[in-house]
Design a protein around this motif. Structure first.
Motif, PDB file in Angstrom:
ATOM      1  N   LEU A 229     -24.612   8.976 -11.643  1.00 40.64           N
ATOM      2  CA  LEU A 229     -24.661   8.925 -13.274  1.00 40.64           C
ATOM      3  C   LEU A 229     -24.506   7.601 -14.065  1.00 40.64           C
ATOM      4  CD1 LEU A 229     -22.194  11.921 -13.605  1.00 40.64           C
ATOM      5  CD2 LEU A 229     -24.664  12.094 -13.631  1.00 40.64           C
ATOM      6  N   GLY A 230     -25.044   7.345 -14.904  1.00 40.87           N
ATOM      7  CA  GLY A 230     -24.915   6.070 -15.672  1.00 40.87           C
ATOM      8  C   GLY A 230     -25.277   6.295 -16.914  1.00 40.87           C
ATOM      9  N   PRO A 231     -25.034   5.298 -17.765  1.00 41.02           N
ATOM     10  CA  PRO A 231     -25.028   5.310 -19.384  1.00 41.02           C
ATOM     11  C   PRO A 231     -26.486   5.351 -19.790  1.00 41.02           C
ATOM     12  CG  PRO A 231     -24.427   3.290 -18.683  1.00 41.02           C
ATOM     13  CD  PRO A 231     -24.282   3.933 -17.448  1.00 41.02           C
ATOM     14  N   ASP A 232     -27.616   4.832 -19.050  1.00 43.10           N
ATOM     15  CA  ASP A 232     -28.867   4.783 -19.367  1.00 43.10           C
ATOM     16  C   ASP A 232     -29.765   5.739 -18.600  1.00 43.10           C
ATOM     17  OD1 ASP A 232     -28.851   2.287 -20.891  1.00 43.10           O
ATOM     18  OD2 ASP A 232     -28.679   1.155 -19.159  1.00 43.10           O
ATOM     19  N   VAL A 233     -29.444   6.298 -17.394  1.00 43.96           N
ATOM     20  CA  VAL A 233     -30.111   7.167 -16.743  1.00 43.96           C
ATOM     21  C   VAL A 233     -29.493   7.776 -15.628  1.00 43.96           C
ATOM     22  CG1 VAL A 233     -30.869   5.507 -15.123  1.00 43.96           C
ATOM     23  CG2 VAL A 233     -32.542   7.450 -15.534  1.00 43.96           C
ATOM     24  N   THR A 234     -29.683   8.896 -15.134  1.00 42.37           N
ATOM     25  CA  THR A 234     -29.088   9.325 -13.746  1.00 42.37           C
ATOM     26  C   THR A 234     -30.021   9.263 -12.873  1.00 42.37           C
ATOM     27  OG1 THR A 234     -27.789  11.141 -15.017  1.00 42.37           O
ATOM     28  CG2 THR A 234     -28.371  11.402 -12.822  1.00 42.37           C
ATOM     29  N   ALA A 235     -29.943   8.343 -11.844  1.00 40.42           N
ATOM     30  CA  ALA A 235     -30.759   8.455 -10.652  1.00 40.42           C
ATOM     31  C   ALA A 235     -30.447   9.395  -9.897  1.00 40.42           C
ATOM     32  CB  ALA A 235     -30.473   6.753 -10.230  1.00 40.42           C
ATOM     33  N   ARG A 236     -31.345   9.799  -9.012  1.00 42.79           N
ATOM     34  CA  ARG A 236     -31.105  10.834  -8.001  1.00 42.79           C
ATOM     35  C   ARG A 236     -31.275  10.229  -6.522  1.00 42.79           C
ATOM     36  NH1 ARG A 236     -31.985  16.634  -9.101  1.00 42.79           N
ATOM     37  NH2 ARG A 236     -31.776  16.579  -6.668  1.00 42.79           N
ATOM     38  N   LEU A 237     -30.126  10.024  -6.132  1.00 40.68           N
ATOM     39  CA  LEU A 237     -30.234   9.401  -4.811  1.00 40.68           C
ATOM     40  C   LEU A 237     -30.827  10.262  -3.567  1.00 40.68           C
ATOM     41  CD1 LEU A 237     -26.383   7.762  -4.987  1.00 40.68           C
ATOM     42  CD2 LEU A 237     -28.698   6.637  -5.376  1.00 40.68           C
ATOM     43  N   ASP A 238     -30.832  11.350  -3.799  1.00 41.65           N
ATOM     44  CA  ASP A 238     -31.625  12.245  -2.921  1.00 41.65           C
ATOM     45  C   ASP A 238     -32.979  11.937  -2.970  1.00 41.65           C
ATOM     46  OD1 ASP A 238     -31.832  13.490  -5.138  1.00 41.65           O
ATOM     47  OD2 ASP A 238     -31.266  15.409  -4.230  1.00 41.65           O
ATOM     48  N   THR A 239     -33.699  11.268  -3.713  1.00 41.44           N
ATOM     49  CA  THR A 239     -34.924  10.799  -3.800  1.00 41.44           C
ATOM     50  C   THR A 239     -35.447   9.566  -3.307  1.00 41.44           C
ATOM     51  OG1 THR A 239     -34.987  10.045  -6.042  1.00 41.44           O
ATOM     52  CG2 THR A 239     -35.378  12.440  -5.880  1.00 41.44           C
ATOM     53  N   VAL A 240     -34.373   8.711  -2.932  1.00 38.45           N
ATOM     54  CA  VAL A 240     -34.643   7.504  -2.728  1.00 38.45           C
ATOM     55  C   VAL A 240     -35.361   7.250  -1.410  1.00 38.45           C
ATOM     56  CG1 VAL A 240     -33.599   5.255  -2.301  1.00 38.45           C
ATOM     57  CG2 VAL A 240     -32.560   6.515  -3.995  1.00 38.45           C
ATOM     58  N   ARG A 241     -36.377   6.308  -1.234  1.00 39.62           N
ATOM     59  CA  ARG A 241     -37.017   6.434  -0.111  1.00 39.62           C
ATOM     60  C   ARG A 241     -37.001   4.834   0.351  1.00 39.62           C
ATOM     61  NH1 ARG A 241     -39.510  10.793  -1.864  1.00 39.62           N
ATOM     62  NH2 ARG A 241     -40.344  12.276  -0.612  1.00 39.62           N
ATOM     63  N   LEU A 242     -36.903   4.697   1.648  1.00 40.84           N
ATOM     64  CA  LEU A 242     -36.865   3.130   2.138  1.00 40.84           C
ATOM     65  C   LEU A 242     -37.955   2.951   3.169  1.00 40.84           C
ATOM     66  CD1 LEU A 242     -32.904   2.346   2.468  1.00 40.84           C
ATOM     67  CD2 LEU A 242     -34.383   2.090   0.334  1.00 40.84           C
ATOM     68  N   LEU A 243     -38.368   1.693   3.088  1.00 41.35           N
ATOM     69  CA  LEU A 243     -39.510   1.638   4.010  1.00 41.35           C
ATOM     70  C   LEU A 243     -39.680  -0.078   4.492  1.00 41.35           C
ATOM     71  CD1 LEU A 243     -41.927   2.371   5.786  1.00 41.35           C
ATOM     72  CD2 LEU A 243     -43.237   1.864   3.869  1.00 41.35           C
ATOM     73  N   SER A 244     -39.443  -0.458   5.866  1.00 41.69           N
ATOM     74  CA  SER A 244     -39.627  -1.838   6.111  1.00 41.69           C
ATOM     75  C   SER A 244     -41.105  -2.285   5.799  1.00 41.69           C
ATOM     76  CB  SER A 244     -39.148  -1.893   7.515  1.00 41.69           C
ATOM     77  OG  SER A 244     -39.254  -3.191   7.839  1.00 41.69           O
ATOM     78  N   VAL A 245     -41.086  -3.353   5.085  1.00 36.93           N
ATOM     79  CA  VAL A 245     -42.571  -3.560   4.494  1.00 36.93           C
ATOM     80  C   VAL A 245     -42.762  -5.267   5.179  1.00 36.93           C
ATOM     81  CG1 VAL A 245     -42.765  -2.085   2.652  1.00 36.93           C
ATOM     82  CG2 VAL A 245     -41.703  -4.218   2.222  1.00 36.93           C
ATOM     83  N   GLY A 246     -41.920  -5.611   6.097  1.00 36.77           N
ATOM     84  CA  GLY A 246     -42.059  -7.024   6.527  1.00 36.77           C
ATOM     85  C   GLY A 246     -40.850  -7.694   6.903  1.00 36.77           C
ATOM     86  N   ALA A 247     -40.897  -8.901   7.533  1.00 33.32           N
ATOM     87  CA  ALA A 247     -39.350  -9.481   8.034  1.00 33.32           C
ATOM     88  C   ALA A 247     -38.474  -9.781   6.755  1.00 33.32           C
ATOM     89  CB  ALA A 247     -39.834 -10.816   8.694  1.00 33.32           C
ATOM     90  N   ASP A 248     -37.388  -9.180   6.848  1.00 34.76           N
ATOM     91  CA  ASP A 248     -36.525  -9.255   5.662  1.00 34.76           C
ATOM     92  C   ASP A 248     -37.050  -8.616   4.240  1.00 34.76           C
ATOM     93  OD1 ASP A 248     -34.157 -10.486   7.152  1.00 34.76           O
ATOM     94  OD2 ASP A 248     -35.483 -12.405   7.343  1.00 34.76           O
ATOM     95  N   ARG A 249     -37.988  -7.724   4.612  1.00 35.27           N
ATOM     96  CA  ARG A 249     -38.205  -7.056   3.369  1.00 35.27           C
ATOM     97  C   ARG A 249     -38.231  -5.535   3.352  1.00 35.27           C
ATOM     98  NH1 ARG A 249     -40.927 -10.143  -0.194  1.00 35.27           N
ATOM     99  NH2 ARG A 249     -42.414  -8.437  -0.836  1.00 35.27           N
ATOM    100  N   VAL A 250     -37.571  -4.805   2.510  1.00 35.65           N
ATOM    101  CA  VAL A 250     -37.365  -3.470   2.487  1.00 35.65           C
ATOM    102  C   VAL A 250     -37.922  -2.859   1.101  1.00 35.65           C
ATOM    103  CG1 VAL A 250     -35.693  -1.337   2.533  1.00 35.65           C
ATOM    104  CG2 VAL A 250     -35.583  -3.296   4.128  1.00 35.65           C
ATOM    105  N   GLY A 251     -38.963  -2.098   1.112  1.00 35.02           N
ATOM    106  CA  GLY A 251     -39.397  -1.382  -0.154  1.00 35.02           C
ATOM    107  C   GLY A 251     -38.317  -0.158  -0.698  1.00 35.02           C
ATOM    108  N   ILE A 252     -38.079   0.024  -1.881  1.00 35.78           N
ATOM    109  CA  ILE A 252     -37.545   0.912  -2.338  1.00 35.78           C
ATOM    110  C   ILE A 252     -38.459   1.798  -3.519  1.00 35.78           C
ATOM    111  CG2 ILE A 252     -35.556   2.010  -3.623  1.00 35.78           C
ATOM    112  CD1 ILE A 252     -33.939  -0.648  -3.026  1.00 35.78           C
ATOM    113  N   SER A 253     -38.789   3.137  -3.046  1.00 35.69           N
ATOM    114  CA  SER A 253     -39.788   3.768  -3.874  1.00 35.69           C
ATOM    115  C   SER A 253     -39.188   5.396  -3.984  1.00 35.69           C
ATOM    116  CB  SER A 253     -41.097   3.577  -3.241  1.00 35.69           C
ATOM    117  OG  SER A 253     -41.180   4.307  -1.961  1.00 35.69           O
ATOM    118  N   GLY A 254     -39.987   6.029  -4.952  1.00 35.30           N
ATOM    119  CA  GLY A 254     -39.771   7.396  -4.949  1.00 35.30           C
ATOM    120  C   GLY A 254     -38.536   7.781  -5.752  1.00 35.30           C
ATOM    121  N   VAL A 255     -37.933   7.022  -6.621  1.00 36.48           N
ATOM    122  CA  VAL A 255     -36.667   7.241  -7.133  1.00 36.48           C
ATOM    123  C   VAL A 255     -36.973   7.999  -8.365  1.00 36.48           C
ATOM    124  CG1 VAL A 255     -34.443   6.362  -8.124  1.00 36.48           C
ATOM    125  CG2 VAL A 255     -35.664   5.014  -6.312  1.00 36.48           C
TER     126      VAL A 255
END
Length: 552
Positions: A229-255
């Motif tokens: 829960l937040g004052p601007d939006v409620t973020a659904r943590l159960d939708t977060v997807r993480l993917l390694s997209v390179g050395a020291d690079r992690v993509g966050i999508s699907g939120v």
């Protein structure tokens, strides 16, 4: 961060529950204070570089006095001869709030920061905003998001949550730290995209590591349920997807995002009373008998004290090679509404036992006078009742309406990003590996990150493979969690499932008493609660355990 590589916005998170109490005491001594005094000193070293590189600075270092810090920044810029347009956000301070309150601050969102940046501010100073707002506010300005772009805002909030504790996202406090060189981890940064997705990385040549594991660990830190829960939006943590997209690079999508609640959290601090402590060292044989003796000898002195806690830490080892490793620590913590029962008279009674108690009597430090301790509690108020205000560089005071109060007719239509493909729901009892098991520490397979929210704690745990996730989901129930951590027995522990992260998050209400400022527990912020869980032994399928290294 300014010298390491490209940067558009530099954020600084200076506030925590304990910090607000400290700033409140500062304000009592001097009403002109109440902000983080370290910030102007740090800014003096780098304001010129930020100006040269066109980097905006957004910080919540304003604490209880954002207007005062904004004035101090203007004075600093004038002294250095550096043009800087400064704005600030206020309205979070709800004092006077109630009898006994030292501070009371609503957690504001990022919309005020967005308004200040839109007005051309180079530096934005805030009071108590959510930690993630330091990222979501600038992202909404950069991409000109509408207030109801829930998915985009939720993605930025998740990125902000990953960044908010600095090097915890680059290998600091990481369960699997032995896999990487984390002696000097660099600070993380997020490359935020227009659709709200992001890539967490760090500048080239900096230490530490950014991996799916380090990002997962930080995502689980100090969160509660599936809905963040937040004052601007409620973020659904159960939708977060993480993917390694390179050395020291992690993509966050699907939120995915949902409308925020119609209320704001309010953090309230107050002086809870007075405390003191003495730590007795018990060495060698008969540890329990020595404990029993000193407790009996102090019983009369403690009779009128409101709260008395004795804790024996068995740090002693049998037939130890050093005196220190032959010793246990007996900790006495006392609290009272008045300083007198826990002051010099009590500690003097303890020290006066020096020649009349257990053999080898000594303490770890000279006892001192009683010290005030703080209590943190939270409440909720209607968002519309909080005067969220952006004070622009030209002095204009711009009211910032709560997110839910924005009429849809005034919101410019924005194309929503394509929804992520739906993931199958996690089954209630997924099939786990079969075959022989081996008893050993849970941490041989499972990572963990724990933290505090006032008097509540959370422990997030995760694994790295689908087969391990099937086992973890089926095995680590609330009952199993409480059996492994007996200190949580009797508390209303809740389990939250985050299948895309292969993670479980356990919330433990009431474990920390009145919060960190009261010093209720040995580990008052539950920082190591997750590591204790990882050290507990259970039966783990052999097929899931890493193969033993070959002997050279």
């Amino acid at each position: 961060m300014l010298t390491g590589g490209p940067l558009d916005v530099l954020t600084g998170d200076y506030l925590a529950e304990l910090t607000m109490l400290i700033l409140g005491r500062d304000r009592l001594k001097n009403p002109g204070l109440g902000y983080a005094k370290t910030f102007p000193r740090q800014l003096e070293e780098c304001l010129g570089l930020a100006h040269e590189r066109g980097v905006r600075i957004v910080t919540n270092a304003g604490g209880l006095n954002p207007a005062g810090l904004a004035d101090a920044v203007r004075a600093l810029a004038a002294k250095l001869g550096i043009p800087a347009s400064v704005a600030h956000v206020e309205g979070d301070d709800l004092m006077p709030y109630e009898d006994g309150a030292l501070t009371a601050n609503a957690y504001l969102g990022g919309a005020g920061i967005t308004a200040c940046l839109r007005a051309g501010a180079d530096i934005v100073v805030t009071g108590r905003v959510t930690d993630a707002a330091l990222v979501s506010g600038p992202a909404a300005w950069w991409f000109d998001w509408a207030p109801d772009d829930w998915d985009r805002l939720a993605g930025a909030v998740v990125a902000g949550h990953v960044l908010e504790c600095g090097t915890q996202a680059t290998g600091g406090n990481y369960s699997f730290f032995t896999r990487h060189d984390v002696r000097a981890p660099g600070f993380p940064l997020a490359e935020v995209c227009e659709d709200g997705s992001s890539v967490v990385t760090k500048h080239p040549g900096t230490g530490g590591v950014v991996s799916v594991g380090t990002v997962t660990a930080q995502l689980l830190y100090e969160t509660q349920g599936v809905r963040y829960l937040g004052p601007d939006v409620t973020a659904r943590l159960d939708t977060v997807r993480l993917l390694s997209v390179g050395a020291d690079r992690v993509g966050i999508s699907g939120v995915r995002g949902e409308a925020p609640p119609g209320t704001l959290k309010v953090g309230v601090t107050r002086i809870g009373g007075w405390r003191n402590e003495v730590v007795f060292v018990l060495t060698g044989l008969d540890i329990e008998a020595k404990e029993e003796l000193v407790r009996a000898q102090l019983a009369d002195a403690l009779r009128d004290v409101a709260e008395v806690d004795w804790t024996l830490a068995r740090t002693d080892h049998e037939d130890a090679a050093t005196q220190e490793t032959s010793s246990a620590l007996l900790r006495l913590v006392v609290r009272d509404p008045s300083p007198d029962p826990v002051g010099r008279s009590l500690t003097a009674a303890a020290i006066e036992l020096a020649l009349a108690s257990y053999p080898g009597f000594h303490v770890t430090a000279a006892p001192g006078p009683a010290q005030p301790y703080g209590v943190f509690t939270s409440a909720e108020v209607p968002a519309a009742s909080v005067p969220h205000t952006a004070v622009l560089p030209n002095g204009t005071r711009l009211p910032v309406p709560p997110a839910l109060a924005v009429p849809p007719s005034l919101v410019a239509p924005q194309p929503s990003p394509a929804p992520p493909s739906p993931a199958p729901p996690a089954p209630t009892a997924p099939p786990g590996p079969t075959g022989p098991t081996r008893r050993g520490p849970l941490g041989a397979l499972v990572g963990a990150r724990s933290g505090d929210k006032g008097g509540d704690a959370n422990v997030g745990v995760w694994v790295e493979s689908d087969s391990a996730w099937a086992w973890l989901h089926a095995t680590l129930t609330v009952d199993a969690f409480q059996a492994l951590l007996p200190e949580t027995a009797g508390l209303p522990v809740a389990r939250h499932v985050l299948p895309h992260l292969r993670a479980l998050n356990f919330t433990v209400p009431g474990l920390l008493g009145d919060g960190v400022a009261s010093g209720h527990r040995f580990d008052p912020q539950a920082k190591a609660l997750g590591e204790w869980l990882r050290a507990r032994h259970t039966d783990i399928p052999v097929a899931l355990l890493p193969a033993p290294e070959a002997t050279p």
